[in-house]
Design a protein around this motif. Structure first.
Motif, PDB file in Angstrom:
ATOM      1  N   ASN A  15       0.826  -1.214   0.000  1.00 36.50           N
ATOM      2  CA  ASN A  15       0.000   0.000   0.000  1.00 36.50           C
ATOM      3  C   ASN A  15       0.859   1.263   0.000  1.00 36.50           C
ATOM      4  OD1 ASN A  15      -1.468  -2.254   1.329  1.00 36.50           O
ATOM      5  ND2 ASN A  15      -3.158  -0.779   1.281  1.00 36.50           N
ATOM      6  N   SER A  22      -8.470   4.838   9.225  1.00 38.68           N
ATOM      7  CA  SER A  22      -8.168   3.400   9.121  1.00 38.68           C
ATOM      8  C   SER A  22      -8.339   2.642  10.434  1.00 38.68           C
ATOM      9  CB  SER A  22      -6.727   3.208   8.624  1.00 38.68           C
ATOM     10  OG  SER A  22      -6.548   3.775   7.356  1.00 38.68           O
ATOM     11  N   LEU A  42       4.729   2.913   1.898  1.00 37.58           N
ATOM     12  CA  LEU A  42       3.730   3.929   2.239  1.00 37.58           C
ATOM     13  C   LEU A  42       4.260   5.342   2.007  1.00 37.58           C
ATOM     14  CD1 LEU A  42       0.827   3.958   3.594  1.00 37.58           C
ATOM     15  CD2 LEU A  42       2.028   4.600   5.691  1.00 37.58           C
TER      16      LEU A  42
END
Length: 291
Positions: A15, A22, A42
């Motif tokens: 990701n 989240s 990330l």
């Protein structure tokens, strides 16, 4: 809603961003989450991602991280130490609001300390600026636990209320690159004993050092043309006020209300003593003498 999870390791995920909220559900964070290892690629942590994760004490950031959005770690009261990667460029407003951080290094690529980024961080005692910060936003460190602050050379703007109510703040170093300091920027810093206004600032804004009761001496630079309302209000410990301006600056209302004008000595340029004594509001100081 995974209320019993204490460790999350996302290091193997690819990701590039974490979505909004989240690990926080309508402002309620994962109550038992203690350690978070972020994905290795990330670059963005989005708004409210860890908002109010009250037991989160460790976050492992990847070197790829660039952006931390609003309220990301707000309310993370157990988060004491934060080691941000050097690639971070943006830390949005309220990112660490009311968190438990004790110290933080601002990476070299961060140019703006956004609004309320560290507001309410009562345990924050140390901030190190590594690089190119150019402005410190409104309420940036409002109510934090800072004891001293050395604002880096290159900063041009300090926003209003930036260090408001920092009750442990004793000394401030402001570089000459600063040309604007917003209203109440250092108001109610009751432990403050030392502050100097840079030469590029021409107006002392409203409530600037209001309630700084430990200040005994304050110098108004020669280039100041106006002192706004309540700028030095309730600086009750003031013993010597030095004004280097040859022409008395304009006073909006009474910016010195709460200073004992019978005992506080006003020192001005020798050639201007009579002018100050004849100028409305300035003449309320009983003791006006050449500096």
């Amino acid at each position: 809603n995974l209320i019993n999870v204490e460790l999350i390791d996302f290091s193997q995920l690819s990701n590039t961003s974490l979505p909004y909220g989240s690990f926080s559900n309508d402002g309620v964070g994962m109550e038992k989450l203690k350690r978070m290892v972020l994905p290795s690629r990330l670059n963005t942590i989005n708004h409210y991602a860890f908002n109010n994760c009250i037991n989160l004490s460790e976050v492992v950031f990847p070197e790829t991280l660039v952006t931390i959005r609003q309220y990301t770690f707000s309310g993370c009261s157990s988060l004491k130490v934060v080691s941000l990667p050097s690639n971070v460029r943006t830390i949005d407003s309220y990112a660490f609001y009311n968190s438990g951080i004790v110290s933080i290094n601002i990476p070299q690529n961060v140019s703006v300390i956004s609004q309320s980024t560290f507001k309410g961080c009562l345990s924050l005692t140390s901030v190190v600026f590594d690089g190119s910060v150019r402005s410190i936003g409104t309420d940036a460190f409002n109510g934090s636990g800072l004891k001293s602050i050395s604002i880096p050379s290159g900063v041009t703007i300090i926003g209003s209320n930036a260090f408001y109510d920092c009750k442990s703040l004793v000394s401030v170093s402001i570089p000459n690159s600063v040309y604007s300091i917003g209203g109440a920027a250092f108001a109610y810093c009751t432990a403050l004993t030392s502050i100097e206004i840079p030469s590029a600032v021409t107006v002392i804004d409203n409530n600037l050092i209001r309630g700084c009761t430990s200040l005994t001496t304050f110098t108004i630079p020669a280039q100041i043309t106006r002192i706004d309302y309540n700028a030095l209000m309730d600086c009750s410990g003031m013993k010597v006020l030095i004004c280097n301006a040859t022409t008395p600056p304009q006073l909006v209302s009474d910016p010195f209300m709460g200073i004992n004008k019978e005992t506080c000595i006003l020192k001005v340029p020798s050639e201007s003593v009579d002018i100050y004594k004849a100028t409305t509001q300035w003449q309320t100081f009983v003791n006006i003498e050449a500096k």
